[in-house]
Design a protein around this motif. Sequence first.
Motif, short mmCIF file in Angstrom:
data_model
loop_
_atom_site.label_atom_id
_atom_site.label_comp_id
_atom_site.label_asym_id
_atom_site.label_seq_id
_atom_site.Cartn_x
_atom_site.Cartn_y
_atom_site.Cartn_z
N HIS A 556 0.80 -8.96 -0.21
CA HIS A 556 2.25 -8.95 -0.03
C HIS A 556 2.99 -8.55 -1.30
CE1 HIS A 556 1.97 -12.05 3.51
NE2 HIS A 556 1.51 -10.85 3.82
N GLU A 557 2.29 -8.50 -2.44
CA GLU A 557 2.95 -8.12 -3.69
C GLU A 557 3.44 -6.68 -3.65
OE1 GLU A 557 3.67 -10.17 -6.07
OE2 GLU A 557 2.51 -11.92 -5.44
N LEU A 558 2.78 -5.81 -2.89
CA LEU A 558 3.25 -4.45 -2.67
C LEU A 558 3.31 -4.20 -1.17
CD1 LEU A 558 1.42 -2.21 -5.31
CD2 LEU A 558 3.85 -2.81 -5.26
N TRP A 559 4.29 -3.46 -0.74
CA TRP A 559 4.46 -3.20 0.69
C TRP A 559 3.47 -2.15 1.19
CZ3 TRP A 559 10.36 -2.78 2.15
CH2 TRP A 559 10.99 -3.99 1.84
N PRO A 560 3.13 -2.22 2.47
CA PRO A 560 2.31 -1.16 3.06
C PRO A 560 3.11 0.11 3.29
CG PRO A 560 3.02 -2.67 4.77
CD PRO A 560 3.51 -3.25 3.47
N VAL A 561 2.45 1.25 3.22
CA VAL A 561 3.08 2.50 3.61
C VAL A 561 3.31 2.45 5.12
CG1 VAL A 561 2.80 5.00 3.78
CG2 VAL A 561 2.02 3.80 1.74
#
Length: 578
Positions: A556-561
């Motif tokens: 969750h620290e970076l969003w999915p494309v």
Amino acid sequence: MKTIYMAPLTALALLASGCEDLDYVPADQMSGQTFWQTEEHARQAAVGMYAAMKAPWCFGMEFTFDMCSDLADGVSPWADVARGTSFSSASGGVQNHWQYLYELVHRANTVIRNVASMPISRETIDRVTGEAKFLRAMAYFRMLNCWGGVPYYDESCDINAEFANLKAPRCIPDELRWHILDDLREAIDKLPVEWDAADLGRATKGAAYALRGKVYLYNGQWGDAVSDFEEIVYNKTNNYGYELHGDYNELFRLYNGKHSPEMIFSIQSIDGNVAGYALDIVSYFGNKSTMRLIAGNAIVPSTTLADMYENLDGTPFNWDDVFPGFNAASSEERRRLLSVAIDQGSTMVTNTLDCDTSKVMDAYRLRDPRLCLNIITPYSHYLGTDAGSSPRDKQFVLADPSKGGAPMEAMAFIRNSEGWNSYFWRKWIPTGNLDGYWGEYTRTPYEFPLIRLGDVLLMLAEAYNESGFPDKAVTELNKVRGRVGMPGINSGEAWLAAEGHDAVAERIRRERAFELAGEGQRYWDLRRWGMLESTVKDATDIFGDLMYTRSYQPRHELWPVPLVELDRNPNLVQTPGW
């Protein structure tokens, strides 16, 4: 200083035929033979960029990101991101944010590419190019924070010719950051310190310095961040004119042409009626007593936020000091202490039961003034409207339905549309109908800051502290506290002491929550501090009852494309973990 007035009809006619349907619609629809000819054309093209920037799924719902943090709870528009349970590459908000940010990028690219050869003054070309570079940097900086590296397109990409063949791979985060900083360097060189009154609202040199300082801060480049923030706080090479607004409450109620020197870059409103333009804040932050609002309170302040605010003397607040044993008490016992009975018609309190309402009110009003300016707290009043649009006083009561009636928004009390016993936002919410200036709840007529001086002072404090100068950090921190009359850190009393890096860092982090609640900054702060996981917990109401569950996963620290983008571009790879 502030974001330019934007008339949607004009702006949308200029660039990109279809702001609501962005699936491969070219953003460059203007003929070079008929447009791109005059000074006014250059100005209109710039307005088109600002129109894209203020779109809801771009930066026009910035305030809603607090629901993804510990400061707010809600049902829309980021429920999947906030709760974690259904967060995926198919999430609508993730897809929309990606598309609208790229819409801003492509509009900026269109302007940069075309304005360079216009038969107009070099001064105008430089200024409009500076605006475009600033807005492009702003969009890519958000993408960097959401996804890390993303496909990078500059002005060499003619979206009109290539819109069906955008196949760039993701660049690495450091490369994207370099592009952002390069754009901001050029924006600083080309943008003016201020604009004439007719162009009030365009990006300025000070805004570019502030944004670049923020980029440096997020990357841990403390010295560079200090340099940029000091430039505008201490007027190193220009008189930028920024200062804290004297009235914290009024700062978030600027309308009908009133402005503040605290605003560095913000979205303005023309008016709050059907024919005007304003952000839709009330649909998310309002309550059902706000201007005939049908649903209301999609996002509410969290109990965590309310409990964070200090007492007036700067001591930590603790419910056990108000009601001994409260923290360990059951929700039933808390209800007994906090609830009253009202009549079936929702017009009056009929019995205070076991609730000492004055004591409950003191638990909130004898605290940091920002608590009651940001949040509608139990037994306080709010000027809403009746079933029509006439102003009518409302009260927020915690009503026990087993002892009487339930609140109805058309009458004397505020009702929660989700059935939660939660707080309500006071910040950003108009009172009454603003003497007739406000007549449409989807248009909140207040100026909304994307960058303001209070935020910059706290970022400068953080950069000072991380650079090894905690005393300088406390000086900036105390400017923000002093505005609302809170005692300064290290001003004498033992509980106000903060010695050394870690203690000052904790004070800064808390102060950012107190000061910036309801402005959408907390989510990005928690992620960059590495504190997102430790702050994710289930949403509970004032009594401690569960409203909904939340979960955390490292991915969750970076969003999915977005899934649709992976389908469109075979050179894209998914964010690790997704």
